[in-house]
Scaffold this active site. Structure first.
Site, PDB file in Angstrom:
ATOM      1  N   GLU A 165     -11.517   0.250  -3.179  1.00  0.00           N
ATOM      2  CA  GLU A 165     -10.821   0.765  -1.991  1.00  0.00           C
ATOM      3  C   GLU A 165      -9.620   1.583  -2.434  1.00  0.00           C
ATOM      4  OE1 GLU A 165      -9.804  -2.617   0.442  1.00  0.00           O
ATOM      5  OE2 GLU A 165      -8.646  -3.575  -1.123  1.00  0.00           O
ATOM      6  N   ASP A 225       0.816  -1.222   0.000  1.00  0.00           N
ATOM      7  CA  ASP A 225       0.000   0.000   0.000  1.00  0.00           C
ATOM      8  C   ASP A 225       0.853   1.279   0.000  1.00  0.00           C
ATOM      9  OD1 ASP A 225      -2.090  -1.850   0.471  1.00  0.00           O
ATOM     10  OD2 ASP A 225      -1.885  -1.643   2.639  1.00  0.00           O
TER      11      ASP A 225
END
Ligand code: FUB
Length: 470
Positions: A230, A54
């Site tokens: 997301e 991420d």
């Protein structure tokens, strides 16, 4: 490296020269700019001693800082799922050249913020922005139970004077925010927006203190209805606001984007930035930034953990826009970005291409993945191609190669194609261990080459790395 990347390196140099009309100044500027100019390069994955995921990449003080999640294996005896994400803390990494990353260590752990339930190891995807000389680090985590026994993901903020911390967490999570994957965008007029996800993608204005919402959360409409969305990442380029995010259109996440004329939309879906991983790493999560005239996509893949996709590693590839502002699809690569100087250790296993048969990549030691990979050539004529090696303007006369040939073997180095000009023929003696061999090679010309390493023997050869020398 593509022609576009070459052009961008030259543009960066020329930008430094722009203001000098006079010849003497020009020559001086060339000397100075060459001395100041740090070439940008990276092989994938970029962090090689721990799992990272991420990646939120930012430019602070002319350096790139990456704020990733930190995947770990679930510790024993903590009542944690072995097959799920496990994240206890965050590190931050910085680099000026995209190759050499400084790990600034742990900047925040689940034990620091009072509101986080530290039994849950849920420090998921973070982000960090700078405002008025302060650094605001946004992170999601599972909350402790409230008076009504309710739990769930909240998003907190920790503040620092420097990008590498120390970060001081706020006592409470941001009010009114329930979800994961915070991303903050500050528009040209100074207004900051917080984006996050919880099945949908939400946005709200932030107050100037960067710690509280200044509007009701709003679900961004006109994005795909079906499939998880997301990891929002918003940026602006030439008046277009790009809302980019991972989305499960089929089986696993791919990176998609929508565009609009305002940070809160409306947005129109535009397309795919990166396809689903062919080896089913279920998540992908990214950030996009411009650094010294080139745009980059930071994303992740499970390179060091092929059998468990919740232990991921971050990568960088170059990203390009078409004339109409649309984003060209990015093919994930191991080779990464930039030029590899010929006199540095060139890991052939971060290849540009492999022959269709007789060439494969595997871990040097599967039980210790962070030791890296090797290239195995096991059919006469098999090859590995490694692009964009920079020989600079010094003559290169020799080569070091770390290789292993159980029964002895021979290799050829050729330029630009498997049939291209011969640079060297290497005879490797039989041995059951890794050896560092040195060979004389034909003198190279200055410049940038695509290298092919071919197997000539019937018997196989394994290669760890090679390096050219004067
Ligand atoms: O890293 C944990 C979660 O996986 C992130 O929050 C999601 O974006 C996905 O990458």
């Amino acid at each position: 490296m593509t022609n576009k990347e070459h052009a961008s390196c030259h543009r960066q140099k020329l930008a430094i020269l722009d203001f000098k009309p006079h010849l003497v100044c020009l020559i001086l500027a060339i000397i100075i700019s060459d001395a100041l100019f740090t070439p940008l390069a990276a092989q994938n994955p970029i962090i090689r001693d721990q799992f990272t995921a991420d990646p939120s990449a930012r430019v602070f003080n002319n350096k790139v800082y990456v704020f990733p999640s930190h995947d770990i294996r679930a510790p024993q005896g903590k009542n944690l799922r072995k097959d799920w994400f496990c994240m206890e803390d965050y590190h931050v990494f910085s680099s000026e050249n995209l190759s050499d990353w400084t790990d600034h260590g742990v900047i925040l752990s689940q034990y620091d913020p009072a509101w986080v339930d530290s039994a849950t190891y849920s420090m998921w995807a973070p982000d960090c922005v700078e405002r008025d000389g302060k650094y605001y680090f946004y992170f999601p985590a599972n909350t402790r139970a409230d008076q009504n026994g309710r739990r769930g993901f909240g998003i907190g903020v920790a503040v620092a004077e420097r990008p590498q911390g120390p970060y001081l967490p706020q006592a409470e999570a941001i009010r009114g925010v329930h979800g994961i994957d915070p991303n903050v965008f500050i528009d040209k007029d100074g207004q900051a927006y917080l984006y996050w996800s919880q099945q949908h993608i939400f946005v709200a204005r932030l107050k100037e203190n960067m710690l509280e919402l200044d509007s009701e959360p709003y679900i961004i409409p006109n994005l795909p209805d079906k499939g998880l969305k997301e990891g929002p990442w918003v940026f602006e380029r030439e008046g277009i606001y790009y809302l980019t995010f991972p989305h499960v259109e089929n089986k696993t996440e791919r990176l998609e984007y929508a565009v609009g004329k305002h940070p809160m939309g409306p947005f129109t879906m535009k397309g795919v930035i990166m396809d689903e991983s062919p080896v089913a790493c279920w998540t992908n999560h990214h950030s996009i930034l411009e650094y010294r005239g080139q745009w980059y996509l930071f994303y992740h893949h499970n390179d060091y953990s092929p059998d468990f996709d919740k232990n991921r590693s971050i990568r960088i590839d170059s990203l390009f826009f078409k004339a109409d502002g649309s984003i060209q699809k990015v093919n994930p690569s191991l080779r990464g970005v930039g030029l590899s100087p010929a006199n540095t250790t060139i890991q052939l296993d971060r290849y540009s291409a492999l022959s269709p048969e007789g060439a494969e990549i595997s871990f040097i030691d599967k039980s210790r993945p962070f030791e890296g990979w090797k290239t195995r050539l096991n059919k006469p004529g098999a090859w590995v191609q490694y692009n964009a090696i920079d020989f600079g303007n010094k003559k290169t006369k020799s080569l070091q190669i770390r290789a292993q040939a159980q029964q002895g073997g021979s290799l050829e180095l050729r330029l630009n194609s498997p049939e291209g000009p011969l640079l060297a023929s290497l005879a490797l003696q039989a041995g059951s261990d890794w050896e560092n061999y040195s060979f004389k090679i034909k003198k190279t010309r200055p410049g940038i080459v695509n290298l092919f390493v071919l197997l000539r023997s019937e018997s196989e050869v394994e290669i760890d790395w090679l390096k050219f020398q004067p």
